[in-house]
Enzyme design. Structure first.
Site, PDB file in Angstrom:
ATOM      1  N   GLU A 127       0.816  -1.216   0.000  1.00 29.70           N
ATOM      2  CA  GLU A 127       0.000   0.000   0.000  1.00 29.70           C
ATOM      3  C   GLU A 127       0.845   1.258   0.000  1.00 29.70           C
ATOM      4  O   GLU A 127       0.517   2.243  -0.660  1.00 29.70           O
ATOM      5  CB  GLU A 127      -0.934   0.019   1.233  1.00 29.70           C
ATOM      6  CG  GLU A 127      -1.691   1.332   1.325  1.00 29.70           C
ATOM      7  CD  GLU A 127      -2.781   1.376   2.371  1.00 29.70           C
ATOM      8  OE1 GLU A 127      -2.809   0.508   3.259  1.00 29.70           O
ATOM      9  OE2 GLU A 127      -3.601   2.317   2.290  1.00 29.70           O
ATOM     10  N   ASP A 165      -0.786  -5.130   2.984  1.00 27.25           N
ATOM     11  CA  ASP A 165      -1.303  -3.917   3.636  1.00 27.25           C
ATOM     12  C   ASP A 165      -0.706  -3.895   5.040  1.00 27.25           C
ATOM     13  O   ASP A 165      -1.080  -4.704   5.895  1.00 27.25           O
ATOM     14  CB  ASP A 165      -2.839  -3.925   3.692  1.00 27.25           C
ATOM     15  CG  ASP A 165      -3.394  -2.550   4.086  1.00 27.25           C
ATOM     16  OD1 ASP A 165      -2.615  -1.740   4.632  1.00 27.25           O
ATOM     17  OD2 ASP A 165      -4.579  -2.289   3.847  1.00 27.25           O
ATOM     18  N   ILE A 173      -0.854  -1.777   7.541  1.00 26.76           N
ATOM     19  CA  ILE A 173      -1.884  -1.529   8.565  1.00 26.76           C
ATOM     20  C   ILE A 173      -3.184  -1.230   7.820  1.00 26.76           C
ATOM     21  O   ILE A 173      -3.342  -0.154   7.237  1.00 26.76           O
ATOM     22  CB  ILE A 173      -1.518  -0.359   9.506  1.00 26.76           C
ATOM     23  CG1 ILE A 173      -0.218  -0.663  10.257  1.00 26.76           C
ATOM     24  CG2 ILE A 173      -2.673  -0.103  10.505  1.00 26.76           C
ATOM     25  CD1 ILE A 173       0.209   0.404  11.264  1.00 26.76           C
ATOM     26  N   ASP A 174      -4.085  -2.192   7.825  1.00 24.14           N
ATOM     27  CA  ASP A 174      -5.415  -1.944   7.265  1.00 24.14           C
ATOM     28  C   ASP A 174      -6.276  -1.458   8.427  1.00 24.14           C
ATOM     29  O   ASP A 174      -6.349  -2.114   9.463  1.00 24.14           O
ATOM     30  CB  ASP A 174      -5.994  -3.236   6.673  1.00 24.14           C
ATOM     31  CG  ASP A 174      -7.397  -2.988   6.119  1.00 24.14           C
ATOM     32  OD1 ASP A 174      -7.563  -1.997   5.393  1.00 24.14           O
ATOM     33  OD2 ASP A 174      -8.308  -3.765   6.432  1.00 24.14           O
ATOM     34  N   THR A 191      -6.008   2.115   9.213  1.00 23.93           N
ATOM     35  CA  THR A 191      -5.059   3.098   9.757  1.00 23.93           C
ATOM     36  C   THR A 191      -5.744   4.125  10.665  1.00 23.93           C
ATOM     37  O   THR A 191      -5.173   4.534  11.671  1.00 23.93           O
ATOM     38  CB  THR A 191      -4.318   3.805   8.598  1.00 23.93           C
ATOM     39  OG1 THR A 191      -3.646   2.812   7.841  1.00 23.93           O
ATOM     40  CG2 THR A 191      -3.296   4.811   9.103  1.00 23.93           C
ATOM     41  N   ASP A 224      -6.237  -4.210   0.378  1.00 24.15           N
ATOM     42  CA  ASP A 224      -7.222  -4.250   1.474  1.00 24.15           C
ATOM     43  C   ASP A 224      -7.838  -5.651   1.611  1.00 24.15           C
ATOM     44  O   ASP A 224      -8.249  -6.038   2.700  1.00 24.15           O
ATOM     45  CB  ASP A 224      -8.384  -3.273   1.219  1.00 24.15           C
ATOM     46  CG  ASP A 224      -7.946  -1.814   1.178  1.00 24.15           C
ATOM     47  OD1 ASP A 224      -7.170  -1.408   2.043  1.00 24.15           O
ATOM     48  OD2 ASP A 224      -8.404  -1.074   0.274  1.00 24.15           O
TER      49      ASP A 224
HETATM   50  C1  IPD Z   1      -9.249   1.332   4.593  1.00 21.37           C
HETATM   51  C2  IPD Z   1     -10.049   0.447   5.524  1.00 21.37           C
HETATM   52  C3  IPD Z   1     -11.491   0.900   5.600  1.00 21.37           C
HETATM   53  C4  IPD Z   1     -12.140   0.940   4.248  1.00 21.37           C
HETATM   54  C5  IPD Z   1     -11.339   1.836   3.326  1.00 21.37           C
HETATM   55  C6  IPD Z   1      -9.889   1.340   3.236  1.00 21.37           C
HETATM   56  P1  IPD Z   1      -6.626   1.634   5.106  1.00 21.37           P
HETATM   57  O1  IPD Z   1      -7.927   0.858   4.458  1.00 21.37           O
HETATM   58  O2  IPD Z   1      -9.996  -0.903   5.083  1.00 21.37           O
HETATM   59  O3  IPD Z   1     -12.286   0.028   6.386  1.00 21.37           O
HETATM   60  O4  IPD Z   1     -13.449   1.418   4.378  1.00 21.37           O
HETATM   61  O5  IPD Z   1     -11.950   1.784   2.063  1.00 21.37           O
HETATM   62  O6  IPD Z   1      -9.169   2.178   2.396  1.00 21.37           O
HETATM   63  O7  IPD Z   1      -6.544   2.947   4.396  1.00 21.37           O
HETATM   64  O8  IPD Z   1      -6.900   1.789   6.535  1.00 21.37           O
HETATM   65  O9  IPD Z   1      -5.493   0.718   4.794  1.00 21.37           O
END
Ligand code: IPD
Length: 259
Positions: free
Chosen positions: A72, A88, A90-91, A93, A215
């Protein structure tokens, strides 16, 4: 040169690197701040997103030189092997930034375009979700099965929202149509955790528009191996238009409503 590996071997490495990054991120969550922003002022990056991705990249390429890595935070490192890692660091964030619990490290291994192994580590829950293609999914070593299918009006449906204001306005419109038709909605804040919740029967379905491959790469395999159907619109593979995860029957009902 093509260096191939069995899905189980790739999974072991995914678990190892995701676990290590998860421990480092967990130690630093307290007091973490925004380092940078990306697609919009609400799309934030912390120092740990970058540090964890670097750590994962370095370990993967040390163990398997010649593989490719898509992450990412810093894009693609192209190698000559047929294995590509999708990371990813940290999913979730924003949850991480606010000291919340729903965030995860997600590492998937793809061979010739197919994800064959995936690990999602959720440090604050102490959960390690794993799957190897054709070998089932597990959480902390216990086999995972999705919940018994329910009809739309009894379904607990997880979803998420993107970072752009225009996309959010559209997502709010869709939500207006979905909310009166289902048991309830959950917005957890981490797509990988949401998908694993469906795999574990803690939500009946999950959908989101605008996701990136990192993600969902690992968690979609985990959900599929737990018996969940994961697709995009009209039988297409999931993509930035839509990812929908639900058991059959509920899948069709929700798909038709969203389409
Ligand atoms: C996000 C999270 C969030 C989702 C967003 C993503 P990130 O990823 O998964 O739940 O609704 O569409 O972008 O930016 O925290 O890696």
């Amino acid at each position: 040169m093509t260096v191939v590996a069995r899905p189980e071997e790739l999974l072991a490495l995914a678990v190892d690197v995701a676990g290590e990054a998860g421990r480092v991120a967990l130690e630093s969550q307290d007091g973490i701040d925004v380092l940078d922003t990306k697609s919009s002022p609400t799309d934030v990056v912390t120092e740990m997103d970058r540090r964890c991705e670097e750590m994962i990249r370095e370990r993967l390429l040390q163990e398997r030189p010649g593989d490719s890595v898509l992450g990412e935070e810093s894009g693609t490192d192209s190698g000559t092997n047929s294995v590509r890692w999708i990371v990813d660091p940290i999913d979730g964030t924003v949850n991480y930034l606010y000291g919340r619990e729903d965030w995860a490290v997600s590492v998937a291994a793809e061979v010739a375009g197919d994800v064959v192994a995936g690990a999602v580590v959720v440090p604050r829950h102490g959960d390690i979700y794993t799957a190897a293609r054709g070998a089932g999914a597990a959480c902390n070593g216990q086999p995972l099965r999705a919940a018994q299918p329910v009809r739309l009006d009894r379904a607990l449906v997880a979803t998420g929202f993107g970072y752009s204001a225009a996309r959010r306005a559209q997502q709010a419109e869709v939500l207006r149509a979905v909310l009166p038709q289902v048991r309830d909605i959950r917005r957890g804040g981490a797509a990988a955790v949401d998908l694993c919740s469906v795999a574990r029967g803690r939500a009946d379905a999950y959908y989101e528009r605008g996701l990136n491959h990192w993600d969902w790469a690992a968690a979609a395999l985990i959900a599929r191996e737990a018996g969940v159907r994961v697709e995009g619109l009209h039988h297409a593979p999931p993509d930035s238009e839509l990812l929908l995860a639900a058991p059959p029957v509920l899948f069709e009902e929700l798909h038709d409503l969203l389409a």
